[in-house]
Design a protein around this motif. Structure first.
Motif, short mmCIF file in Angstrom:
data_model
loop_
_atom_site.label_atom_id
_atom_site.label_comp_id
_atom_site.label_asym_id
_atom_site.label_seq_id
_atom_site.Cartn_x
_atom_site.Cartn_y
_atom_site.Cartn_z
N GLU A 1 0.85 -1.20 0.00
CA GLU A 1 0.00 0.00 0.00
C GLU A 1 0.88 1.25 0.00
N THR A 2 0.51 2.22 -0.83
CA THR A 2 1.24 3.48 -0.92
C THR A 2 0.26 4.64 -1.03
N LEU A 3 0.47 5.67 -0.22
CA LEU A 3 -0.25 6.93 -0.36
C LEU A 3 0.57 7.83 -1.30
N VAL A 4 -0.06 8.28 -2.37
CA VAL A 4 0.61 9.10 -3.37
C VAL A 4 -0.02 10.49 -3.35
N GLU A 5 0.81 11.52 -3.14
CA GLU A 5 0.35 12.90 -3.10
C GLU A 5 1.07 13.70 -4.18
N LEU A 6 0.43 14.73 -4.66
CA LEU A 6 1.02 15.59 -5.68
C LEU A 6 1.81 16.72 -5.04
N ILE A 7 3.06 16.87 -5.47
CA ILE A 7 3.86 18.02 -5.06
C ILE A 7 3.71 19.13 -6.08
N ASP A 8 3.90 18.78 -7.36
CA ASP A 8 3.84 19.78 -8.42
C ASP A 8 3.79 19.06 -9.76
N SER A 9 3.42 19.78 -10.79
CA SER A 9 3.47 19.25 -12.14
C SER A 9 3.60 20.40 -13.12
N ASP A 10 4.10 20.09 -14.30
CA ASP A 10 4.12 21.07 -15.38
C ASP A 10 3.78 20.35 -16.66
N GLU A 11 4.05 20.96 -17.79
CA GLU A 11 3.66 20.33 -19.05
C GLU A 11 4.50 19.10 -19.38
N ARG A 12 5.60 18.89 -18.63
CA ARG A 12 6.50 17.77 -18.91
C ARG A 12 6.34 16.61 -17.93
#
Length: 312
Positions: free
Chosen positions: A214-225
Motif C-alpha cells: 500500500e502506498t499513499l501518493v500525493e502531488l507536489i507539483d506538475s508542469d507540461e512535462r
C-alpha cells in the motif's frame, strides 16, 4: 551462523550450503557444477590453496566427500570492478547508527558484479568498522536515505522498527506526464499484491490475492512535462513504489523495469531513476526520542516552481 573468516577489505565471506546427498562424489564436484560459469581448474586451485573452509575455519580439501560438510565459506573473486563515480554522504553518525545519503546506481550491499562498489563495503572501509550492517535496503537505482547499525548488540532493535512498520518513510518521484494529460485524482492510496519470484528481475502483480502492499501518493507539483509526487509507503515490498506509480499511469522517469522491461544495458549515469528516499522518522528504541532524517539530494527533473510540501 557466524563466519569463520573475518571481513576482508570491507567484504564478508560468502557462505554456501552443500547438499549432504546427491550425484556428486565430492563437495568440490558439486561446486564445479554449481558454478558452471567459472573455470573448473581455477575453482579447484582455490581448494588447494585453502581458500574454501569449513565452519571451524579449517581448509576443505578438493577430495572431501559429499556429505562430509554442510556449509563452506569463501571470499568471492569477481572480475575487476569499474568504480561507480558517485560518493556517499554521511548525514549522521553516533555509537549505534550511521545515516547516509546514497547516490543512484550504488547498491546497498555486495552482490553480482558489485563488491567494493556497494554502500556497505565503502562505509566499512571508510569508517574502519567491519561490524557495520544495513538496517534496511534501497534498490541500486534509488537514491537517498539509508541507515546502518554500527554494532551487533543493538542492530536488532533498529531492524525491528522496519519489520514492525514503525518507521515513517517518505519518498519523492518524478514521472513523465501521461500522453492524455489526465492525472490521477490526488491524493490516492494504491494497493495490490506483489510477488517476487526467484530468478525474475521484476516483481509480479497477482490480482487474485488480497493486497499486501500500500502506498499513499500525493502531488507536489506538475508542469507540461512531468509530475512530481510524494510517496508514503505503508509496506515495504520490493519495487513497490515503481510498480504502483506505473499502475497509476505515471511510471517513474528512467525506470527500465516498469511498466516495460527494457534491454539490459550499461549504466547511463546521465539518466538516473527519478526516485529518492526523502525522509525517515521513528522513535529511537534505545533512547525513546523521536528521530527525523532528511536527504540533501534532489531529483534532477523535478519542477522548480512548486513549493515543497510539509511532512510534519
Amino acid at each position: 551462523m557466524p563466519s569463520p573468516l573475518p571481513v576482508r577489505d570491507g567484504v564478508g565471506a560468502t557462505r554456501l550450503h552443500v547438499p549432504l546427498t546427491g550425484p556428486w562424489p565430492t563437495a568440490a564436484a558439486y561446486m564445479v557444477e554449481r558454478f558452471f560459469h567459472l573455470d573448473p581448474e581455477r575453482l579447484l586451485e582455490r581448494f588447494d590453496r585453502g581458500d574454501i573452509v569449513r565452519a571451524d575455519g579449517s581448509p576443505l580439501p578438493r577430495d572431501a566427500p559429499l556429505g562430509s560438510v554442510e556449509f563452506v565459506w569463501y571470499y568471492r573473486e569477481p572480475a575487476v570492478e569499474t568504480r561507480i563515480p558517485f560518493e556517499i554522504e554521511i548525514l549522521h553518525q553516533d555509537d549505534h547508527l550511521v545515516v547516509v545519503d546514497k547516490p543512484h546506481f550504488l547498491p546497498t550491499t555486495p552482490g553480482g558484479k558489485f563488491l567494493q562498489n556497494s554502500a556497505l563495503v565503502r562505509l566499512r572501509n571508510l569508517l574502519d568498522n567491519p561490524d557495520l550492517a544495513p538496517i534496511h535496503r534501497l534498490d541500486r537505482a534509488t537514491a537517498g536515505l539509508l541507515m546502518f547499525a554500527t554494532r551487533p548488540a543493538t542492530r536488532g532493535a533498529y531492524q525491528l522498527l522496519f519489520e514492525n512498520r514503525q518507521v515513517q518513510k517518505v519518498y519523492e518521484a518524478v514521472s513523465a506526464r501521461p500522453a492524455s494529460g489526465t492525472l490521477p485524482s490526488f491524493p490516492v492510496v494504491y494497493r495490490n499484491n506483489i510477488v517476487k519470484a526467484r530468478g525474475q528481475v521484476r516483481v509480479q502483480v497477482d490480482d487474485t490475492k488480497e493486497p499486501n502492499s500500500e502506498t499513499l501518493v500525493e502531488l507536489i507539483d506538475s508542469d507540461e512535462r512531468v509530475v512530481h509526487t510524494l510517496l508514503r509507503p505503508h509496506s515495504g515490498k520490493m519495487h513497490q513504489l515503481r510498480v504502483h506509480l506505473a499502475a497509476l499511469g505515471i511510471g517513474i522517469l528512467n525506470d527500465r523495469f516498469y511498466p516495460d522491461l527494457l534491454d539490459d544495458l550499461p549504466d547511463d549515469f546521465e539518466r538516473p531513476l527519478q526516485l529518492l528516499a526523502r525522509e525517515l522518522r521513528f522513535v529511537d528504541p534505545l533512547t525513546g526520542t523521536e528521530r527525523v532524517f532528511r536527504t540533501r539530494r534532489t531529483l534532477q527533473h523535478a519542477p522548480r516552481t512548486g513549493a515543497p510540501v510539509s511532512d510534519a
